[in-house]
Design a protein around this motif. Structure first.
Motif, PDB file in Angstrom:
ATOM      1  N   ASP A  84      -9.583  -1.864   6.218  1.00 39.58           N
ATOM      2  CA  ASP A  84      -8.351  -2.573   6.554  1.00 39.58           C
ATOM      3  C   ASP A  84      -8.574  -4.084   6.585  1.00 39.58           C
ATOM      4  O   ASP A  84      -7.763  -4.827   7.132  1.00 39.58           O
ATOM      5  CB  ASP A  84      -7.817  -2.111   7.920  1.00 39.58           C
ATOM      6  CG  ASP A  84      -7.262  -0.706   7.867  1.00 39.58           C
ATOM      7  OD1 ASP A  84      -6.963  -0.217   6.761  1.00 39.58           O
ATOM      8  OD2 ASP A  84      -7.131  -0.087   8.931  1.00 39.58           O
TER       9      ASP A  84
ATOM     10  N   ARG B 188      -6.906  -1.159  -4.344  1.00 39.96           N
ATOM     11  CA  ARG B 188      -5.918  -0.855  -3.310  1.00 39.96           C
ATOM     12  C   ARG B 188      -4.535  -0.629  -3.908  1.00 39.96           C
ATOM     13  O   ARG B 188      -3.774   0.197  -3.410  1.00 39.96           O
ATOM     14  CB  ARG B 188      -5.878  -1.968  -2.269  1.00 39.96           C
ATOM     15  CG  ARG B 188      -7.141  -1.993  -1.423  1.00 39.96           C
ATOM     16  CD  ARG B 188      -7.118  -3.124  -0.439  1.00 39.96           C
ATOM     17  NE  ARG B 188      -8.352  -3.154   0.346  1.00 39.96           N
ATOM     18  CZ  ARG B 188      -8.636  -4.082   1.227  1.00 39.96           C
ATOM     19  NH1 ARG B 188      -7.760  -5.060   1.468  1.00 39.96           N
ATOM     20  NH2 ARG B 188      -9.768  -4.055   1.889  1.00 39.96           N
TER      21      ARG B 188
ATOM     22  N   HIS C  59      -2.386   3.805  -5.125  1.00 41.12           N
ATOM     23  CA  HIS C  59      -1.035   4.250  -4.773  1.00 41.12           C
ATOM     24  C   HIS C  59      -0.096   4.315  -5.974  1.00 41.12           C
ATOM     25  O   HIS C  59       1.115   4.346  -5.803  1.00 41.12           O
ATOM     26  CB  HIS C  59      -0.456   3.315  -3.708  1.00 41.12           C
ATOM     27  CG  HIS C  59      -1.280   3.301  -2.462  1.00 41.12           C
ATOM     28  ND1 HIS C  59      -1.200   4.292  -1.516  1.00 41.12           N
ATOM     29  CD2 HIS C  59      -2.232   2.442  -2.034  1.00 41.12           C
ATOM     30  CE1 HIS C  59      -2.054   4.031  -0.542  1.00 41.12           C
ATOM     31  NE2 HIS C  59      -2.699   2.923  -0.841  1.00 41.12           N
TER      32      HIS C  59
ATOM     33  N   VAL D 160       3.828   2.190  -2.436  1.00 37.53           N
ATOM     34  CA  VAL D 160       3.731   1.297  -1.284  1.00 37.53           C
ATOM     35  C   VAL D 160       4.856   0.268  -1.362  1.00 37.53           C
ATOM     36  O   VAL D 160       5.187  -0.217  -2.439  1.00 37.53           O
ATOM     37  CB  VAL D 160       2.354   0.599  -1.247  1.00 37.53           C
ATOM     38  CG1 VAL D 160       2.249  -0.363  -0.097  1.00 37.53           C
ATOM     39  CG2 VAL D 160       1.252   1.637  -1.172  1.00 37.53           C
ATOM     40  N   LYS D 161       5.430  -0.051  -0.218  1.00 40.05           N
ATOM     41  CA  LYS D 161       6.571  -0.968  -0.180  1.00 40.05           C
ATOM     42  C   LYS D 161       6.224  -2.372   0.290  1.00 40.05           C
ATOM     43  O   LYS D 161       6.994  -3.297   0.092  1.00 40.05           O
ATOM     44  CB  LYS D 161       7.678  -0.401   0.720  1.00 40.05           C
ATOM     45  CG  LYS D 161       8.177   0.959   0.285  1.00 40.05           C
ATOM     46  CD  LYS D 161       8.845   0.890  -1.063  1.00 40.05           C
ATOM     47  CE  LYS D 161       9.348   2.262  -1.477  1.00 40.05           C
ATOM     48  NZ  LYS D 161       9.451   2.425  -2.894  1.00 40.05           N
ATOM     49  N   GLN D 162       5.060  -2.556   0.933  1.00 43.24           N
ATOM     50  CA  GLN D 162       4.716  -3.853   1.507  1.00 43.24           C
ATOM     51  C   GLN D 162       3.243  -4.179   1.298  1.00 43.24           C
ATOM     52  O   GLN D 162       2.388  -3.311   1.422  1.00 43.24           O
ATOM     53  CB  GLN D 162       4.966  -3.864   3.012  1.00 43.24           C
ATOM     54  CG  GLN D 162       6.359  -3.495   3.447  1.00 43.24           C
ATOM     55  CD  GLN D 162       6.432  -3.522   4.952  1.00 43.24           C
ATOM     56  OE1 GLN D 162       6.512  -4.586   5.534  1.00 43.24           O
ATOM     57  NE2 GLN D 162       6.376  -2.356   5.571  1.00 43.24           N
TER      58      GLN D 162
ATOM     59  N   LYS E 113       1.350  -5.836   3.270  1.00 42.01           N
ATOM     60  CA  LYS E 113       0.564  -5.714   4.497  1.00 42.01           C
ATOM     61  C   LYS E 113       0.001  -4.303   4.676  1.00 42.01           C
ATOM     62  O   LYS E 113      -1.023  -4.136   5.323  1.00 42.01           O
ATOM     63  CB  LYS E 113       1.380  -6.136   5.718  1.00 42.01           C
ATOM     64  CG  LYS E 113       2.489  -5.203   6.106  1.00 42.01           C
ATOM     65  CD  LYS E 113       3.201  -5.710   7.340  1.00 42.01           C
ATOM     66  CE  LYS E 113       4.269  -4.710   7.771  1.00 42.01           C
ATOM     67  NZ  LYS E 113       4.876  -5.098   9.024  1.00 42.01           N
ATOM     68  N   ASP E 114       0.636  -3.311   4.073  1.00 41.05           N
ATOM     69  CA  ASP E 114       0.109  -1.943   4.152  1.00 41.05           C
ATOM     70  C   ASP E 114      -1.219  -1.802   3.409  1.00 41.05           C
ATOM     71  O   ASP E 114      -2.004  -0.897   3.689  1.00 41.05           O
ATOM     72  CB  ASP E 114       1.117  -0.936   3.593  1.00 41.05           C
ATOM     73  CG  ASP E 114       2.394  -0.877   4.409  1.00 41.05           C
ATOM     74  OD1 ASP E 114       2.364  -1.211   5.614  1.00 41.05           O
ATOM     75  OD2 ASP E 114       3.443  -0.492   3.841  1.00 41.05           O
ATOM     76  N   LEU E 115      -1.444  -2.694   2.445  1.00 37.35           N
ATOM     77  CA  LEU E 115      -2.671  -2.671   1.650  1.00 37.35           C
ATOM     78  C   LEU E 115      -3.656  -3.757   2.058  1.00 37.35           C
ATOM     79  O   LEU E 115      -4.747  -3.846   1.499  1.00 37.35           O
ATOM     80  CB  LEU E 115      -2.333  -2.832   0.159  1.00 37.35           C
ATOM     81  CG  LEU E 115      -1.410  -1.775  -0.434  1.00 37.35           C
ATOM     82  CD1 LEU E 115      -1.106  -2.102  -1.884  1.00 37.35           C
ATOM     83  CD2 LEU E 115      -2.013  -0.395  -0.298  1.00 37.35           C
ATOM     84  N   HIS E 116      -3.236  -4.617   2.984  1.00 37.61           N
ATOM     85  CA  HIS E 116      -4.080  -5.724   3.456  1.00 37.61           C
ATOM     86  C   HIS E 116      -4.451  -6.663   2.316  1.00 37.61           C
ATOM     87  O   HIS E 116      -5.608  -7.041   2.134  1.00 37.61           O
ATOM     88  CB  HIS E 116      -5.322  -5.195   4.182  1.00 37.61           C
ATOM     89  CG  HIS E 116      -4.987  -4.176   5.220  1.00 37.61           C
ATOM     90  ND1 HIS E 116      -4.473  -4.522   6.445  1.00 37.61           N
ATOM     91  CD2 HIS E 116      -5.030  -2.824   5.197  1.00 37.61           C
ATOM     92  CE1 HIS E 116      -4.230  -3.420   7.143  1.00 37.61           C
ATOM     93  NE2 HIS E 116      -4.553  -2.385   6.409  1.00 37.61           N
TER      94      HIS E 116
ATOM     95  N   ASN F 240       0.901 -11.021  -0.310  1.00 35.98           N
ATOM     96  CA  ASN F 240       2.202 -10.654  -0.857  1.00 35.98           C
ATOM     97  C   ASN F 240       2.310 -11.084  -2.323  1.00 35.98           C
ATOM     98  O   ASN F 240       2.894 -10.367  -3.135  1.00 35.98           O
ATOM     99  CB  ASN F 240       3.321 -11.280  -0.019  1.00 35.98           C
ATOM    100  CG  ASN F 240       4.653 -10.658  -0.326  1.00 35.98           C
ATOM    101  OD1 ASN F 240       4.799  -9.440  -0.293  1.00 35.98           O
ATOM    102  ND2 ASN F 240       5.623 -11.487  -0.633  1.00 35.98           N
TER     103      ASN F 240
END
Length: 152
Positions: A54, A87, A91, A103-105, A107-110, A113
């Motif tokens: 993470d 990462r 997905h 994945v939508k964001q 931050k979910d993948l660290h 953006n």
């Protein structure tokens, strides 16, 4: 100006600052990411472990605009690209000749953006091209592609 207006104006400035910086990693996160990438280069930590962690990771934005041959770029840059790309592709699925990114964001993948949006737009563009060609363009996604990226 009333106290309420002053408070709301201050809150707006803070919210705008946070939203502009959110997801692209602050200076401390980027320094840590650089340190961890260096540890991979030095053989002190495992690339796959870091890719699955993470820990925030990014790569130089110049690679968004120029083709990157992983065999020709510096090892440090390669490690960062491999982690972020792993990462992302972890997905991605291919079905009905379309890439589906689950994945939508960012931050979910660290990841930043900017990187997230770059890959998302690339998938959308490839899907549009495949659809416009009446599927004569066959999209590909090799089995275990994410794993192959970090083993290259």
């Amino acid at each position: 100006m009333s106290l309420l207006h002053t408070f709301l104006a201050s809150l707006s400035v803070v919210a705008l600052s946070v939203s502009c910086a959110a997801g692209d990693g602050n200076k401390m996160e980027r320094q840590r990411a650089d340190s961890l990438a260096n540890k991979v280069v030095e053989g002190k930590i495992n690339l796959e472990w870091l890719a699955n962690s993470d820990e925030f990771m990014y790569f130089n934005e110049k690679y968004f605009h120029e083709a990157a041959d992983l065999k020709m770029i510096p090892k440090f840059d390669k490690v960062q690209i491999q982690i972020v790309t792993y990462r992302i592709y972890k997905h991605v699925k291919l079905s009905d000749n379309r890439y589906h990114f689950a994945v939508k964001q960012a931050k979910d993948l660290h990841i930043p953006n900017k990187a997230f949006v770059y890959y998302q737009r690339s998938f959308d563009e490839m899907n549009r091209k495949a659809a416009a060609s009446k599927d004569s363009i066959r999209l590909e996604l090799p089995d275990n592609y994410a794993i192959k990226l970090i083993n290259e």
